[in-house]
Design a protein around this motif. Sequence first.
Motif, mmCIF file in Angstrom:
data_model
loop_
_atom_site.group_PDB
_atom_site.id
_atom_site.type_symbol
_atom_site.label_atom_id
_atom_site.label_comp_id
_atom_site.label_asym_id
_atom_site.label_seq_id
_atom_site.Cartn_x
_atom_site.Cartn_y
_atom_site.Cartn_z
ATOM 1 N N THR A 96 84.547 -32.243 -66.774
ATOM 2 C CA THR A 96 84.658 -32.862 -65.458
ATOM 3 C C THR A 96 83.812 -32.126 -64.431
ATOM 4 O OG1 THR A 96 86.892 -33.610 -65.960
ATOM 5 C CG2 THR A 96 86.263 -33.572 -63.647
ATOM 6 N N ARG A 101 83.679 -37.671 -64.227
ATOM 7 C CA ARG A 101 84.891 -38.254 -64.818
ATOM 8 C C ARG A 101 84.581 -38.999 -66.121
ATOM 9 N NH1 ARG A 101 88.021 -41.280 -60.057
ATOM 10 N NH2 ARG A 101 89.530 -41.447 -61.745
ATOM 11 N N TRP A 103 85.905 -38.370 -69.037
ATOM 12 C CA TRP A 103 87.162 -38.629 -69.745
ATOM 13 C C TRP A 103 87.820 -39.890 -69.208
ATOM 14 C CZ3 TRP A 103 90.275 -37.869 -73.726
ATOM 15 C CH2 TRP A 103 91.625 -38.149 -73.592
ATOM 16 N N GLN A 221 91.414 -33.413 -59.715
ATOM 17 C CA GLN A 221 90.015 -33.554 -60.072
ATOM 18 C C GLN A 221 89.096 -33.138 -58.934
ATOM 19 O OE1 GLN A 221 88.417 -36.954 -62.018
ATOM 20 N NE2 GLN A 221 90.282 -37.359 -63.143
ATOM 21 N N ASN A 231 79.440 -38.696 -59.951
ATOM 22 C CA ASN A 231 80.706 -39.315 -59.587
ATOM 23 C C ASN A 231 80.458 -40.727 -59.065
ATOM 24 O OD1 ASN A 231 83.486 -39.489 -59.107
ATOM 25 N ND2 ASN A 231 83.245 -38.840 -56.986
#
Length: 263
Positions: A96, A101, A103, A221, A231
Motif C-alpha cells: 500500500t 490500494r 489489495w 490507509q 491513488n
Amino acid sequence: MQKIIPIHSVDAVAASDKIHARSIDGIFSRWRWIMVWLTQAFFYGVPWLNWSSRQAVLFDLEAKRFYLFGAVLFPQDLIYLASLLVVSALLLFFATAVVGRVWCGFACPQTVYTAIFMWVENKCEGSHQNRKRLDKTRWTAEKLLRRGGKNLAWVVFGLWTGFTFVGYFTAMRPLMADALSMTVSPWTTFWILFYGLFTYLNAGLLREKVCLHMCPYGRFQGSLMDAHTLNVAYDHRRGEPRRGTVENDRRLAKEGHHQCTSS
C-alpha cells in the motif's frame, strides 16, 4: 448574519441513494478479472484436493489438527500461523505504501465478490442505464423476472460460497455426501446459511458501504500513503461541474485572494 442553507438544496448524494456502476473495460479491469479467476479457482478448488488419502487443506477444529498439504499443525503450533499473519500484514502495508490500494482494487474478497455479483446483475438487468429505468418502472412480469432471477442467482452463489467455506473446516467430500442425502448437521447447516447470507448482503446489497463503514483496513490507509503514492482520488482542481484546469486555477487563485483580503 450567517445564511442557513436548506438541507434539500444541498447537491449531494444521500447515503440511501443506490449507485448503479457502469460496466467498463481496460487493462486494469482485465487484470481485476484475472485476479477474480485466480482467487476463486483457489478458494473453490482447494477443498477438493486430496493429499495422502486425506483432504489437502483442512482445519479440523474438533480434532484440533490443521492439515496443510504435507504438514500437520497442532494448537501449540499456532505461533507459526500468527507469524504468517504478521508477515502478510506487513507485506500488505508495504504494498500500500509503495503502489497504493492494489489489495483493495484487485484481491480483497469484498472487491472480488462485488465484481462477480455486479456481473450477474449486468447480465440479468442490463446496463446501468437500464437498471436506473427499471428502478423507476412499476412491477411487471419482466421486472419481476429480471429482479427475481438476479436475486436467485445471488442466493445460489452465496450458498455455494458458504458451503465451500465450511468445507475448509469439515471434510468436503463427506459434507457433499451429507448434503446430497439431506443429513447435514444443524450446526453445519447454520454456518453454511450464515456465510451464504453474509456473502449475499455484503456483495449484493451493501457493496461500497462495507469499505466506507465496516472495513478496518480502510481506516488507517491514509497513514500509509503520501503525495507520491498511486491513488484513485477526486481531483479538486477540476471541480464540479467539470471545468478546464486553467479556469479552475484562476478560480482557486481568486478564492485565495479573497480569503487573504478578508482575513
